[in-house]
Design an enzyme around this catalytic site. Structure first.
Site, mmCIF file in Angstrom:
data_model
loop_
_atom_site.group_PDB
_atom_site.id
_atom_site.type_symbol
_atom_site.label_atom_id
_atom_site.label_comp_id
_atom_site.label_asym_id
_atom_site.label_seq_id
_atom_site.Cartn_x
_atom_site.Cartn_y
_atom_site.Cartn_z
ATOM 1 C CB CYS A 32 -0.909 -0.030 1.230
ATOM 2 S SG CYS A 32 -1.825 1.484 1.529
ATOM 3 C CB CYS A 35 0.167 1.989 4.015
ATOM 4 S SG CYS A 35 -1.526 1.395 3.867
#
Length: 108
Positions: A32, A35
């Site tokens: 991600c 993230c």
């Protein structure tokens, strides 16, 4: 070195639900990109509020049970828990550190 703690499905209860201080949980995964972009903000929160706030990271790919229990369907997702209960939730990346800080401060 970061003051964050990695938690798992098996350590969740003791590390998060039984915490005597508020907890910021970062639900993330290695693939991600948003993230990863939030990582420095999460680390800064952990450093700034050390002793007042526990900051933990849970990899949703490796620990699907807790992510499912809390209905996490998008990452990054951030939860603030106090006395084992969710008091604030934020889904998605934020543009400024102050946005994440503002999510946490009222619960300290």
């Amino acid at each position: 070195m970061s003051n964050t703690l990695d938690v798992t499905d098996t350590t969740w209860d003791s590390a998060v639900l039984q915490s005597t201080t508020p907890v910021l949980v970062d639900f993330w995964a290695t693939w991600c990109m948003p993230c990863k972009a939030m990582g420095p903000y999460v680390d800064k929160i952990a450093d700034e509020f050390k002793g007042k706030l526990k900051v933990v990271k849970l990899n949703t790919e490796d620990n699907p049970e807790i992510a499912s229990r809390y209905g996490i369907t998008a990452i990054p997702t951030f939860l603030v828990l106090k006395n084992g209960a969710v008091v604030k939730q934020l889904v998605g990346a934020v543009r400024k550190y102050d946005d994440l800080k503002g999510m946490v401060e009222p619960h300290l």
